[in-house]
Design a protein around this motif. Structure first.
Motif, PDB file in Angstrom:
ATOM      1  N   PRO A 151      50.494  43.185  53.048  1.00 31.47           N
ATOM      2  CA  PRO A 151      51.435  42.245  52.411  1.00 31.47           C
ATOM      3  C   PRO A 151      50.944  41.601  51.105  1.00 31.47           C
ATOM      4  N   LYS A 152      49.634  41.560  50.874  1.00 26.75           N
ATOM      5  CA  LYS A 152      49.169  40.675  49.788  1.00 26.75           C
ATOM      6  C   LYS A 152      48.637  41.427  48.573  1.00 26.75           C
ATOM      7  N   ILE A 153      48.715  40.743  47.432  1.00 24.55           N
ATOM      8  CA  ILE A 153      48.171  41.252  46.175  1.00 24.55           C
ATOM      9  C   ILE A 153      47.136  40.236  45.706  1.00 24.55           C
ATOM     10  N   LEU A 154      46.014  40.715  45.211  1.00 25.51           N
ATOM     11  CA  LEU A 154      44.977  39.799  44.739  1.00 25.51           C
ATOM     12  C   LEU A 154      44.959  39.748  43.210  1.00 25.51           C
ATOM     13  N   PHE A 155      44.865  38.526  42.702  1.00 28.96           N
ATOM     14  CA  PHE A 155      44.801  38.291  41.256  1.00 28.96           C
ATOM     15  C   PHE A 155      43.587  37.440  40.912  1.00 28.96           C
ATOM     16  N   ASN A 156      43.205  37.482  39.640  1.00 27.59           N
ATOM     17  CA  ASN A 156      42.163  36.575  39.154  1.00 27.59           C
ATOM     18  C   ASN A 156      42.783  35.240  38.782  1.00 27.59           C
ATOM     19  N   SER A 157      42.045  34.168  39.057  1.00 27.04           N
ATOM     20  CA  SER A 157      42.549  32.835  38.749  1.00 27.04           C
ATOM     21  C   SER A 157      42.782  32.697  37.243  1.00 27.04           C
ATOM     22  N   TYR A 158      43.945  32.136  36.893  1.00 26.11           N
ATOM     23  CA  TYR A 158      44.372  31.966  35.492  1.00 26.11           C
ATOM     24  C   TYR A 158      44.545  33.290  34.747  1.00 26.11           C
ATOM     25  N   VAL A 192      51.392  33.030  50.568  1.00 26.57           N
ATOM     26  CA  VAL A 192      51.948  33.990  51.539  1.00 26.57           C
ATOM     27  C   VAL A 192      51.867  35.408  50.975  1.00 26.57           C
ATOM     28  N   THR A 193      52.042  35.529  49.659  1.00 32.23           N
ATOM     29  CA  THR A 193      52.129  36.865  49.055  1.00 32.23           C
ATOM     30  C   THR A 193      50.838  37.294  48.373  1.00 32.23           C
ATOM     31  N   SER A 194      49.927  36.346  48.152  1.00 36.82           N
ATOM     32  CA  SER A 194      48.840  36.642  47.218  1.00 36.82           C
ATOM     33  C   SER A 194      47.514  36.051  47.663  1.00 36.82           C
ATOM     34  N   ARG A 195      46.463  36.636  47.129  1.00 37.31           N
ATOM     35  CA  ARG A 195      45.120  36.064  47.227  1.00 37.31           C
ATOM     36  C   ARG A 195      44.577  35.934  45.818  1.00 37.31           C
ATOM     37  N   VAL A 196      43.515  35.144  45.672  1.00 35.59           N
ATOM     38  CA  VAL A 196      43.002  34.888  44.321  1.00 35.59           C
ATOM     39  C   VAL A 196      41.485  34.773  44.357  1.00 35.59           C
ATOM     40  N   ALA A 197      40.849  35.285  43.308  1.00 29.87           N
ATOM     41  CA  ALA A 197      39.402  35.119  43.138  1.00 29.87           C
ATOM     42  C   ALA A 197      39.156  34.835  41.667  1.00 29.87           C
ATOM     43  N   GLU A 198      38.050  34.162  41.360  1.00 30.83           N
ATOM     44  CA  GLU A 198      37.690  33.987  39.952  1.00 30.83           C
ATOM     45  C   GLU A 198      37.228  35.337  39.407  1.00 30.83           C
ATOM     46  N   TYR A 199      37.532  35.565  38.147  1.00 29.58           N
ATOM     47  CA  TYR A 199      36.990  36.714  37.420  1.00 29.58           C
ATOM     48  C   TYR A 199      35.460  36.578  37.395  1.00 29.58           C
ATOM     49  N   ASN A 200      34.764  37.676  37.407  1.00 26.67           N
ATOM     50  CA  ASN A 200      33.289  37.693  37.395  1.00 26.67           C
ATOM     51  C   ASN A 200      32.670  37.160  38.681  1.00 26.67           C
TER      52      ASN A 200
END
Ligand code: PMP
Length: 449
Positions: A151-158, A192-200
């Motif tokens: 279900p989820k997509i991961l993006f970098n913060s900002y 619900v749809t996403s996860r997030v991590a900092e770049y680097n």
């Protein structure tokens, strides 16, 4: 380092001069009461000077406004015009194609040429088209959710990938995932749809991927929408290794990182994404975007007979892949944004960056300058921010507004959203040096050293 009183006074002075020098633009803005926010699109209200300049002509790397001023354009439509404005080969192809019809719902032979050329540049093998990078990302997200069942997509913060619902997620200062500030009418809580991590941050990435519910990591190989944030040694290799280990697909959004070279950062840094998305510049100023899939992914999609890819299954648009956009893309890739053009553009960007670096050193400012091929950005932080969160905290809106208006008043346009400068094949050394001179004056007027 910066005299804030003087900055406030000078910003005021520059805004007054801008208003005095641009009566026709100001009058047009005043007349636009039937436009929501007085502009054709609300982001055009991102204007350091109080009202936007109105466009008369844009050719090559030169813009002329309604009041007759000429600008060295380093904004280049925030990358949509990285090929330069109205590049002659694209203009000719567009005129010829349009004269013979654009929207017949039938393919033209240009599309296969473009698909093969995008594969030569970016590696992934099967291409489909959209009109905006936003849509290319949205459709890829749907396809990857479908084949993974995750279900989820991961993006970098900002990060920024267009107005994609899933992408409007950030990490707050305490490290919690939450909706990005100002997210308009989110359909569901973004966590619900996403996860997030900092770049680097490979540890943060692994922590999120370990949940086993992430269909894809969608990322820019370098962040470009919160200043340029470059990868630290080993980071991108680590992302690839982790995404493989956790069975998560890797999507490189090359819409801006295309500036790194003819095959974007993917080719320049020998990356191996499963999917590439790209918009803006490839159409040479005509709306066009594309996504490229690995053969493994297209096979998996084709094996799912219940996916409606032909009619109303949620992927596609009536105008996507229209003959005009494809003709423009072919001409732009074949004749304008060529391998040779990137060499020139990159050398100009280095010249631009060197000019900025000299000013920073002269005044011993805690600023930095980053370059990604043909793209340069200065930030009010040193060392350069390592991730989106840090970069977001380094913003200085007054200083940014001051520089933007000061430069505009002297014939230079930067991307309005940050201090980003892009080179096109039509950009000249004289334009780059003019920026260097004016930037040095602008900084000397507010620096205390
Ligand atoms: N991806 C990236 C990396 C972008 O920078 C942008 C726009 N700045 C987009 C996607 C969205 O492009 P568009 O607004 O043309 O849909």
């Amino acid at each position: 380092m910066i005299d804030r009183d003087r900055l406030a006074r000078l910003l005021d002075r520059e805004r007054t001069a801008f208003a005095e020098n641009n009566p026709r633009s100001q009058a047009e803005y005043g007349k636009a009461g039937h436009l929501f926010g007085r502009v054709p699109m609300t982001w055009m209200n991102k204007k350091a000077a109080g009202f936007p300049l109105y466009l008369a002509t844009a050719r090559g790397a030169t813009v002329t406004d309604l009041d007759g001023h000429e600008y060295a354009d380093f904004c280049l439509g925030d990358t949509a015009a990285m090929a330069g404005h109205a590049p002659p080969p694209t203009a000719r192809a567009v005129q010829e194609r349009f004269a013979d019809g654009a929207c017949a719902m039938l393919p033209t032979p240009d599309a296969a040429w473009v698909g093969a050329e995008l594969t030569r540049r970016f590696g992934v093998t099967e291409w489909s088209f959209a009109l905006t990078a936003t849509d290319a990302n949205r459709w890829v997200i749907r396809l990857l959710r479908a084949i993974t069942g995750r279900p989820k997509i991961l993006f970098n913060s900002y990060c920024y990938h267009g107005s994609v619902d899933e992408s409007l997620i950030v990490l707050d200062a305490a490290g919690n995932s939450r909706s990005r500030e100002g997210n308009v009418g989110a359909p569901v809580d973004v966590t619900v749809t996403s996860r997030v991590a900092e770049y680097n941050d490979l540890e943060g990435l692994e922590r999120e991927l370990a949940h086993g519910d992430v269909a894809a990591v969608v990322m820019e190989p370098a962040l470009t929408n919160i200043g340029i944030v470059l990868p630290e040694p080993g980071y991108l290799e680590g992302v690839r290794e982790l995404t493989r280990r956790y069975d998560t697909y890797l999507v490189n959004d090359e819409t801006h990182t295309f500036s790194a070279g003819p095959g974007g950062a993917t080719k320049a840094w020998s990356l191996e994404p499963d999917v590439v998305t790209i918009g803006k510049a490839i159409g040479g100023g005509i709306p066009a975007a594309a996504y490229g899939l690995s053969t493994t992914i297209s096979d998996r999609i084709n094996a799912m007979q219940d996916l409606d890819l032909v009619d109303m299954g949620g992927v596609g648009g009536t105008l996507a892949g229209n003959a005009l956009s494809i003709a423009a893309t072919r001409a732009t890739l074949e004749h304008v944004l060529t391998d040779a053009a990137f060499e020139r553009m990159t050398a100009l960007a280095e010249r631009f960056a060197a000019g900025v670096r000299t000013v920073i050193t002269t005044h011993d400012l805690p600023w930095s300058v980053s370059r990604l091929g043909a793209r340069v950005e200065y930030r009010f932080a040193s060392p350069a921010p390592r991730n989106g969160g840090e970069s977001n905290r380094a913003a200085d809106p007054d200083l940014e507004d001051y520089l933007h208006v000061y430069l505009a008043n002297r014939g230079i346009l930067l991307t309005p959203f940050h201090n980003m400068a892009l080179m096109s094949p039509a950009t000249t050394e004289a334009q780059v040096d003019h920026h260097g001179t004016v930037f040095a004056e602008a900084v000397a007027a507010i620096a205390t050293t």
